[in-house]
Design a protein around this motif. Structure first.
Motif, PDB file in Angstrom:
ATOM      1  N   PHE A  29      -0.294  13.928   0.898  1.00  0.00           N
ATOM      2  CA  PHE A  29      -1.281  13.434  -0.059  1.00  0.00           C
ATOM      3  C   PHE A  29      -0.678  12.478  -1.092  1.00  0.00           C
ATOM      4  O   PHE A  29      -1.373  12.052  -2.016  1.00  0.00           O
ATOM      5  N   HIS A  30       0.613  12.146  -0.930  1.00  0.00           N
ATOM      6  CA  HIS A  30       1.287  11.251  -1.865  1.00  0.00           C
ATOM      7  C   HIS A  30       0.815   9.819  -1.642  1.00  0.00           C
ATOM      8  O   HIS A  30       0.877   9.296  -0.534  1.00  0.00           O
ATOM      9  N   ALA A  31       0.331   9.178  -2.707  1.00  0.00           N
ATOM     10  CA  ALA A  31      -0.118   7.784  -2.603  1.00  0.00           C
ATOM     11  C   ALA A  31       1.067   6.877  -2.297  1.00  0.00           C
ATOM     12  O   ALA A  31       2.151   7.050  -2.856  1.00  0.00           O
ATOM     13  N   GLU A  32       0.873   5.933  -1.388  1.00  0.00           N
ATOM     14  CA  GLU A  32       1.956   5.033  -0.976  1.00  0.00           C
ATOM     15  C   GLU A  32       1.454   3.602  -0.914  1.00  0.00           C
ATOM     16  O   GLU A  32       0.262   3.342  -0.746  1.00  0.00           O
ATOM     17  N   SER A  33       2.389   2.674  -1.035  1.00  0.00           N
ATOM     18  CA  SER A  33       2.109   1.274  -0.738  1.00  0.00           C
ATOM     19  C   SER A  33       2.960   0.894   0.467  1.00  0.00           C
ATOM     20  O   SER A  33       3.818   1.656   0.905  1.00  0.00           O
ATOM     21  N   HIS A  34       2.715  -0.284   1.015  1.00  0.00           N
ATOM     22  CA  HIS A  34       3.466  -0.725   2.192  1.00  0.00           C
ATOM     23  C   HIS A  34       4.958  -0.803   1.892  1.00  0.00           C
ATOM     24  O   HIS A  34       5.805  -0.442   2.718  1.00  0.00           O
ATOM     25  N   ASP A  35       5.311  -1.262   0.695  1.00  0.00           N
ATOM     26  CA  ASP A  35       6.708  -1.395   0.277  1.00  0.00           C
ATOM     27  C   ASP A  35       6.860  -0.707  -1.071  1.00  0.00           C
ATOM     28  O   ASP A  35       6.328  -1.171  -2.082  1.00  0.00           O
ATOM     29  N   ALA A  36       7.564   0.421  -1.090  1.00  0.00           N
ATOM     30  CA  ALA A  36       7.713   1.190  -2.332  1.00  0.00           C
ATOM     31  C   ALA A  36       8.455   0.414  -3.409  1.00  0.00           C
ATOM     32  O   ALA A  36       8.350   0.740  -4.599  1.00  0.00           O
ATOM     33  N   ASN A  37       9.226  -0.604  -3.027  1.00  0.00           N
ATOM     34  CA  ASN A  37       9.924  -1.433  -4.005  1.00  0.00           C
ATOM     35  C   ASN A  37       9.058  -2.583  -4.530  1.00  0.00           C
ATOM     36  O   ASN A  37       9.497  -3.338  -5.389  1.00  0.00           O
ATOM     37  N   ASP A  38       7.847  -2.723  -3.989  1.00  0.00           N
ATOM     38  CA  ASP A  38       6.871  -3.658  -4.538  1.00  0.00           C
ATOM     39  C   ASP A  38       6.125  -2.920  -5.649  1.00  0.00           C
ATOM     40  O   ASP A  38       5.172  -2.181  -5.393  1.00  0.00           O
ATOM     41  N   HIS A  39       6.565  -3.090  -6.876  1.00  0.00           N
ATOM     42  CA  HIS A  39       6.060  -2.261  -7.961  1.00  0.00           C
ATOM     43  C   HIS A  39       4.600  -2.536  -8.302  1.00  0.00           C
ATOM     44  O   HIS A  39       3.886  -1.615  -8.710  1.00  0.00           O
ATOM     45  N   VAL A  40       4.143  -3.757  -8.142  1.00  0.00           N
ATOM     46  CA  VAL A  40       2.729  -4.036  -8.410  1.00  0.00           C
ATOM     47  C   VAL A  40       1.848  -3.254  -7.434  1.00  0.00           C
ATOM     48  O   VAL A  40       0.899  -2.569  -7.836  1.00  0.00           O
ATOM     49  N   ALA A  41       2.164  -3.328  -6.145  1.00  0.00           N
ATOM     50  CA  ALA A  41       1.377  -2.609  -5.138  1.00  0.00           C
ATOM     51  C   ALA A  41       1.511  -1.102  -5.310  1.00  0.00           C
ATOM     52  O   ALA A  41       0.516  -0.356  -5.210  1.00  0.00           O
TER      53      ALA A  41
END
Length: 236
Positions: A29-41
């Motif tokens: 259930f942890h929210a993720e973005s495509h690239d965890a180092n993309d801080h805006v996303a």
């Protein structure tokens, strides 16, 4: 005495497998973005998550169960050799320190970072840059704490893997797999400290998950069999 040790092995195995299971379920259930180092996303995904704090509480409970299971290994093993006994002590200390650091990590990630990204998402345009800088600073603090927590947990798994290998109460392969999962955590700790949540962490993370699942399930099966066989061994 053999029956008591078998029960302790079983307790340790149950705590360990339960901790791994809770951590994996919470992680789903942890929210993720495509690239965890993309801080805006990443910050956008975190701000939109309604279960962020609950997920991190679940992850903390999972880690607490894992570390409790590692500590429970100490009285389970019957170690007579002085060097291995000290290895067990240092392993237990590393597990306790890893749990303490994980509690601080989840406070930073699960509470402070969530508040910071929510404030950034809701801020008027003139304030967004300052709010983003605050959230990013908390993110970098998370990197540092995650790095050292992984290093401590990896150390505990390697040391206690050696102890399980030397105990000979269960298959030595369990000790090898424990040490392998520990090495994977050590590598993760180094990578996070160097470059954050980069793609370079994918392989050691996968190795760690597979190895820890394998040895916790194997350990529980072995502990359950040990408990059933102990009375017959005692009579003989």
């Amino acid at each position: 005495m053999k029956d008591a040790r078998a029960r302790t092995w079983r307790l340790s195995a149950i705590l360990l497998l339960a901790g791994v299971a809770v951590s994996i379920i919470a992680g789903v259930f942890h929210a993720e973005s495509h690239d965890a180092n993309d801080h805006v996303a990443s910050f956008t995904a975190y701000a939109e998550s309604g279960v962020w704090t609950a997920v991190h509480l679940g992850q903390f409970i999972g880690m607490a169960l894992v570390c409790a299971g590692l500590v429970a290994l100490w009285p389970a093993v019957d170690i007579q050799r002085h060097a291995v006994s000290w290895t067990a002590r240092f392993g237990v200390l590393s597990a306790a320190a890893a749990l303490a650091l994980y509690a601080a990590l989840q406070a930073v990630d699960g509470v402070a970072l969530k508040q910071a990204v929510d404030a950034w998402a809701a801020a008027p345009e003139p304030e967004k840059a300052a709010r983003f800088a605050t959230a990013e600073g908390i993110r970098w603090l998370e990197w540092g704490m995650r790095s050292y927590q992984n290093l401590l947990l990896g150390t505990a798994l390697v040391l206690l893997g050696i102890v399980v290998w030397a105990a000979r109460d269960v298959s030595r392969m369990i000790g090898y797999l424990m040490a392998l999962s520990g090495l994977a955590y050590l590598v993760q700790g180094w990578i996070i400290g160097d470059s954050g949540f980069s793609a370079a962490n994918t392989l050691p993370t996968l190795v760690g998950i597979v190895a820890i699942l394998a040895w916790t399930v194997w350990l529980l099966v072995s502990a359950l069999r040990m408990k059933e066989e102990a009375p017959a061994g005692h009579v003989g």
